[in-house]
Design an enzyme around this catalytic site. Sequence first.
Site, PDB file in Angstrom:
ATOM      1  N   SER A  62     -10.128 -54.477  34.571  1.00 59.10           N
ATOM      2  CA  SER A  62     -10.741 -55.729  35.001  1.00 59.10           C
ATOM      3  C   SER A  62     -11.995 -55.484  35.832  1.00 59.10           C
ATOM      4  O   SER A  62     -12.166 -54.442  36.459  1.00 59.10           O
ATOM      5  CB  SER A  62      -9.755 -56.552  35.828  1.00 59.10           C
ATOM      6  OG  SER A  62      -8.561 -56.756  35.112  1.00 59.10           O
TER       7      SER A  62
HETATM    8  N1  SAM Z   1      -4.832 -54.303  36.170  1.00 59.68           N
HETATM    9  C1  SAM Z   1      -5.451 -53.555  35.119  1.00 59.68           C
HETATM   10  C2  SAM Z   1      -6.452 -52.558  35.626  1.00 59.68           C
HETATM   11  O1  SAM Z   1      -6.717 -52.531  36.826  1.00 59.68           O
HETATM   12  O2  SAM Z   1      -6.950 -51.788  34.798  1.00 59.68           O
HETATM   13  C3  SAM Z   1      -6.103 -54.419  34.072  1.00 59.68           C
HETATM   14  C4  SAM Z   1      -5.126 -54.973  33.179  1.00 59.68           C
HETATM   15  S1  SAM Z   1      -5.659 -55.558  31.635  1.00 59.68           S
HETATM   16  C5  SAM Z   1      -6.816 -56.801  32.025  1.00 59.68           C
HETATM   17  C6  SAM Z   1      -4.194 -56.437  31.188  1.00 59.68           C
HETATM   18  C7  SAM Z   1      -3.048 -55.550  30.822  1.00 59.68           C
HETATM   19  O3  SAM Z   1      -1.892 -56.375  30.678  1.00 59.68           O
HETATM   20  C8  SAM Z   1      -3.219 -54.848  29.500  1.00 59.68           C
HETATM   21  O4  SAM Z   1      -3.124 -53.466  29.680  1.00 59.68           O
HETATM   22  C9  SAM Z   1      -2.067 -55.378  28.645  1.00 59.68           C
HETATM   23  O5  SAM Z   1      -1.531 -54.421  27.773  1.00 59.68           O
HETATM   24  C10 SAM Z   1      -1.079 -55.794  29.703  1.00 59.68           C
HETATM   25  N2  SAM Z   1      -0.067 -56.773  29.310  1.00 59.68           N
HETATM   26  C11 SAM Z   1      -0.196 -57.876  28.554  1.00 59.68           C
HETATM   27  N3  SAM Z   1       0.984 -58.516  28.461  1.00 59.68           N
HETATM   28  C12 SAM Z   1       1.884 -57.789  29.180  1.00 59.68           C
HETATM   29  C13 SAM Z   1       3.267 -57.929  29.480  1.00 59.68           C
HETATM   30  N4  SAM Z   1       4.002 -58.949  29.023  1.00 59.68           N
HETATM   31  N5  SAM Z   1       3.855 -56.989  30.248  1.00 59.68           N
HETATM   32  C14 SAM Z   1       3.147 -55.942  30.732  1.00 59.68           C
HETATM   33  N6  SAM Z   1       1.843 -55.754  30.481  1.00 59.68           N
HETATM   34  C15 SAM Z   1       1.216 -56.677  29.722  1.00 59.68           C
END
Ligand code: SAM
Length: 333
Positions: A62
């Site tokens: 992000s």
């Molecule tokens: N916080 C992260 C960082 O600092 O890099 C960014 C996260 S990214 C915007 C969103 C993440 O949420 C993705 O890696 C995606 O695979 C994960 N995601 C989506 N749905 C999810 C779920 N139900 N449980 C766990 N992870 C999930």
Amino acid sequence: MLDLSHARNRMVEVHLSRRGIHDREVLEAMREVPREAFVAPGFEEFAYEDGPLPIAEGQTISQPYIVALMIEMAEIGPGDHVLEVGTGSGYAAAVMSRIVERVYTIERHAGLAETARRRFQELGYDNIEVRTGDGTKGWPDAAPFDAILVAAGGPGAPLALQEQLDVGGRLVIPVGDDPHDQRLLKVTRTGAATYSEEDFGGVRFVPLIGEQGWPESGNRIANDRPSGRARTRSLPEMIAAAAEPLPDFDDPAFGKLFDRFGDRRVVLLGEASHGTSEFYRARAAITRRLIEKHGFTIVAVEADWPDAAAIDRYVRHRPPRANADPPFQRFPT
Ligand code: SAM
């Protein structure tokens, strides 16, 4: 090894402090954690620009401002236990780990979870637990949490996450009807069965996929809309709704309309209308604005070499070619 500490401090000053992030602990944590260690190889030099960057599995790390905003919204502090859904690169969990006692973070892609775990180990951040799974169900055996941050956009705030908040706990989550377009909400548990809600404005996250999120196909916006809804507007109606009136090219207000792209690394000026006088005038006005007001430093063109060579000699302080025809006498002038 690139020394990016100056860039990191500058990011905190320019992209966070000046944009309204005031929590000292958040700013200090973001000054401490090396974001370059969380981006994909080759992207290190862009680690401190204020934008999301691609990571494995088609996901993103992000934008720093959003990470800071969500952590500030969650009002975390020393002694807190925090759950993060969507580990991604691990960056946000790492930042929070510098502030709180313990961070629990869940990622649905095992590869991302494993990479994040390795990064935490290498950096010596030993108060973070990583799990692979569906984060919409929370982490019941570690609950209750002082704060829960969800880094992906869901159709609503999952009940399981609300229930795993301590009384007084905060859930920060992007929520919206469209898997790629959400409002950033803060849900506070005010009592055993009562919650309050605040809206912090529009955001755009990757979809939250899981039992209490979107189905796997939530990745495809068009297919998520019921087909009946998509047919209710004709193509000309959709174009009319999206079109914006433009002032004259020479009007300074023309360039200003493109300020929305001022924070991008690369702006591609299309060529569908290539060849029209309007195209060249608009392109010149936009380019000028991006250079003068937004500090763009490179213009890449696919141009006729005899004319482009004259510019090339000029920018490299080389003398004009003797006996050459004057440039820009042919199309396009
Ligand atoms: N916080 C992260 C960082 O600092 O890099 C960014 C996260 S990214 C915007 C969103 C993440 O949420 C993705 O890696 C995606 O695979 C994960 N995601 C989506 N749905 C999810 C779920 N139900 N449980 C766990 N992870 C999930």
